[in-house]
Design a protein around this motif. Structure first.
Motif, mmCIF file in Angstrom:
data_model
loop_
_atom_site.group_PDB
_atom_site.id
_atom_site.type_symbol
_atom_site.label_atom_id
_atom_site.label_comp_id
_atom_site.label_asym_id
_atom_site.label_seq_id
_atom_site.Cartn_x
_atom_site.Cartn_y
_atom_site.Cartn_z
ATOM 1 N N THR A 6 41.986 24.592 64.500
ATOM 2 C CA THR A 6 41.719 24.680 65.776
ATOM 3 C C THR A 6 42.802 24.772 66.526
ATOM 4 O OG1 THR A 6 41.884 22.241 65.527
ATOM 5 C CG2 THR A 6 39.658 23.220 65.690
ATOM 6 N N SER A 7 44.062 24.377 65.846
ATOM 7 C CA SER A 7 45.449 24.474 66.327
ATOM 8 C C SER A 7 45.928 26.025 66.462
ATOM 9 C CB SER A 7 46.374 23.860 65.729
ATOM 10 O OG SER A 7 46.184 22.382 66.102
ATOM 11 N N ARG A 8 45.285 26.451 65.331
ATOM 12 C CA ARG A 8 45.867 27.913 65.285
ATOM 13 C C ARG A 8 44.953 28.792 66.229
ATOM 14 N NH1 ARG A 8 44.974 27.924 59.577
ATOM 15 N NH2 ARG A 8 46.799 26.949 58.824
ATOM 16 N N GLN A 9 43.844 28.694 66.406
ATOM 17 C CA GLN A 9 42.942 29.101 67.651
ATOM 18 C C GLN A 9 43.523 29.157 68.744
ATOM 19 O OE1 GLN A 9 39.242 27.448 66.423
ATOM 20 N NE2 GLN A 9 38.586 29.226 65.256
ATOM 21 N N ALA A 10 43.912 27.856 69.105
ATOM 22 C CA ALA A 10 44.234 27.323 70.411
ATOM 23 C C ALA A 10 45.636 28.318 70.759
ATOM 24 C CB ALA A 10 44.713 25.812 70.741
ATOM 25 N N TYR A 11 46.539 28.495 69.606
ATOM 26 C CA TYR A 11 47.645 29.147 70.023
ATOM 27 C C TYR A 11 47.518 30.534 70.193
ATOM 28 C CZ TYR A 11 52.252 31.621 68.950
ATOM 29 O OH TYR A 11 53.233 32.328 68.823
ATOM 30 N N ALA A 61 35.574 30.785 73.180
ATOM 31 C CA ALA A 61 36.976 30.744 72.678
ATOM 32 C C ALA A 61 37.250 29.317 72.190
ATOM 33 C CB ALA A 61 37.854 30.896 73.884
ATOM 34 N N GLY A 62 36.361 28.619 72.532
ATOM 35 C CA GLY A 62 36.386 27.187 71.638
ATOM 36 C C GLY A 62 37.181 26.343 72.390
ATOM 37 N N LEU A 63 37.363 26.710 73.655
ATOM 38 C CA LEU A 63 38.239 25.698 74.537
ATOM 39 C C LEU A 63 37.502 24.591 75.354
ATOM 40 C CD1 LEU A 63 41.017 28.524 75.646
ATOM 41 C CD2 LEU A 63 41.052 26.696 73.663
ATOM 42 N N VAL A 64 36.330 24.971 75.761
ATOM 43 C CA VAL A 64 35.346 24.164 76.481
ATOM 44 C C VAL A 64 34.071 24.068 75.711
ATOM 45 C CG1 VAL A 64 34.028 24.153 78.519
ATOM 46 C CG2 VAL A 64 36.326 24.705 78.705
ATOM 47 N N ASP A 85 39.137 19.476 71.740
ATOM 48 C CA ASP A 85 40.559 19.468 71.163
ATOM 49 C C ASP A 85 41.329 20.695 71.405
ATOM 50 O OD1 ASP A 85 39.686 16.616 70.867
ATOM 51 O OD2 ASP A 85 39.422 17.107 68.919
ATOM 52 N N SER A 86 40.733 21.850 71.202
ATOM 53 C CA SER A 86 41.562 23.017 71.118
ATOM 54 C C SER A 86 41.897 23.302 72.408
ATOM 55 C CB SER A 86 40.795 24.205 70.438
ATOM 56 O OG SER A 86 40.388 24.047 68.984
ATOM 57 N N GLY A 87 41.202 22.861 73.371
ATOM 58 C CA GLY A 87 41.307 23.230 74.736
ATOM 59 C C GLY A 87 42.769 22.566 75.307
ATOM 60 N N HIS A 88 42.657 21.294 74.696
ATOM 61 C CA HIS A 88 43.735 20.359 75.040
ATOM 62 C C HIS A 88 45.213 20.728 74.546
ATOM 63 C CE1 HIS A 88 41.960 17.046 77.369
ATOM 64 N NE2 HIS A 88 40.635 17.116 76.647
ATOM 65 N N LEU A 90 45.818 23.669 73.782
ATOM 66 C CA LEU A 90 46.321 25.108 74.595
ATOM 67 C C LEU A 90 46.900 24.523 75.873
ATOM 68 C CD1 LEU A 90 46.541 27.867 74.837
ATOM 69 C CD2 LEU A 90 44.077 27.847 76.028
ATOM 70 N N ILE A 91 46.344 23.421 76.656
ATOM 71 C CA ILE A 91 46.832 23.122 77.850
ATOM 72 C C ILE A 91 48.231 22.526 77.663
ATOM 73 C CG2 ILE A 91 46.613 21.442 79.615
ATOM 74 C CD1 ILE A 91 43.443 21.851 79.452
ATOM 75 N N ASN A 92 48.503 21.859 76.409
ATOM 76 C CA ASN A 92 49.587 21.032 76.224
ATOM 77 C C ASN A 92 51.001 22.259 75.987
ATOM 78 O OD1 ASN A 92 48.720 18.511 76.548
ATOM 79 N ND2 ASN A 92 48.146 18.466 74.235
ATOM 80 N N ARG A 93 50.340 23.291 75.520
ATOM 81 C CA ARG A 93 51.258 24.429 75.288
ATOM 82 C C ARG A 93 51.627 25.061 76.635
ATOM 83 N NH1 ARG A 93 48.324 24.416 70.415
ATOM 84 N NH2 ARG A 93 49.796 24.524 68.696
ATOM 85 N N LEU A 94 50.720 25.272 77.648
ATOM 86 C CA LEU A 94 50.817 25.707 78.745
ATOM 87 C C LEU A 94 51.961 25.050 79.804
ATOM 88 C CD1 LEU A 94 47.266 26.755 79.736
ATOM 89 C CD2 LEU A 94 49.006 28.288 79.265
#
Length: 95
Positions: A6-11, A61-64, A85-88, A90-94
């Protein structure tokens, strides 16, 4: 220990996320609790037809994800959304 899938998908989603999608994602998070598209459009001061497609894209996209089904502020049945969790991630990376 490897990176979670999921972290890879968020990236990878980070590079594909458009401005409107990012705005919707952040608005869902900023709401502090699950929110439906109608209430989200009012909160963002955007037409519902600009919010709903972005929400659907974020789901794909699995973010929501769907939190629950309930009654909106207008008394109509609605789906309420929350950030995954993936959305979170991603947001942390933004920020």
């Amino acid at each position: 220990m490897g990176v979670r899938n999921t972290s890879r998908q968020a990236y990878h989603s980070l590079h594909d996320l458009g401005n409107r999608q990012r705005d919707v994602l952040l608005a869902i998070l900023d709401n502090g609790k699950p929110i439906c598209n109608l209430d989200l459009s009012r909160r963002m001061n955007k037409p519902i037809n600009q919010v709903t497609p972005r929400t659907n894209e974020l789901v794909v996209a699995g973010l929501v994800e769907e939190s629950h089904r309930g009654i909106s502020s207008t008394g109509r049945r609605a789906i309420f959304w929350q950030v995954t969790d993936s959305g979170h991630d991603l947001i942390n990376r933004l920020i």
